[in-house]
Design an enzyme around this catalytic site. Structure first.
Site, short mmCIF file in Angstrom:
data_model
loop_
_atom_site.label_atom_id
_atom_site.label_comp_id
_atom_site.label_asym_id
_atom_site.label_seq_id
_atom_site.Cartn_x
_atom_site.Cartn_y
_atom_site.Cartn_z
N CYS A 136 0.83 -1.21 0.00
CA CYS A 136 0.00 0.00 0.00
C CYS A 136 0.87 1.27 0.00
O CYS A 136 1.62 1.50 0.94
CB CYS A 136 -0.91 -0.06 1.24
SG CYS A 136 -1.67 1.49 1.70
N CYS B 174 0.17 3.71 2.88
CA CYS B 174 0.68 3.13 4.14
C CYS B 174 2.16 3.46 4.31
O CYS B 174 2.62 3.70 5.42
CB CYS B 174 0.50 1.61 4.15
SG CYS B 174 -1.23 1.09 4.04
#
Length: 105
Positions: free
Chosen positions: A23, A26
């Site tokens: 991600c 993230c």
């Protein structure tokens, strides 16, 4: 994550970052959380939970997007956000749930 329930049930606020290694947002959150930890020290916990390795835990807390941040106090989810959050927002939320209100960090 055997200590997860023990940690989130502490009186100390615990910010949990549900993330995935693949991600992009993230990866942006990671240094922000490091800065938050530097500011708050041991007054609060910060946990990172990889949703791919902890699918049951992610499902239990209805994590559908990453990053999802959940702030726990005494085992109760007291705040939740999805997406990249700013450092000041996170520090303010943690301050709101400390036993002693302090501007020391």
């Amino acid at each position: 994550m055997s200590d997860f329930n023990k940690i989130i049930n502490e009186n100390k606020p615990t910010l949990v970052d549900f993330f995935a290694t693949w991600c992009g947002p993230c990866k942006v959150m990671s240094p922000i959380l490091e800065d938050v930890k530097k500011r708050i020290g041991d007054k609060a916990n910060i946990l990172k939970v990889d949703i791919d390795q902890n699918q049951a835990l992610a499902a239990e807390y209805n994590v559908r997007s990453v990053p999802t941040l959940i702030l726990f106090k005494n085992g109760e989810a007291v705040w939740r956000a999805v997406g990249v959050q700013q450092i000041d927002t996170l520090v303010d939320k943690l301050k709101d749930h400390l036993e002693t209100k302090s501007d020391e960090f």
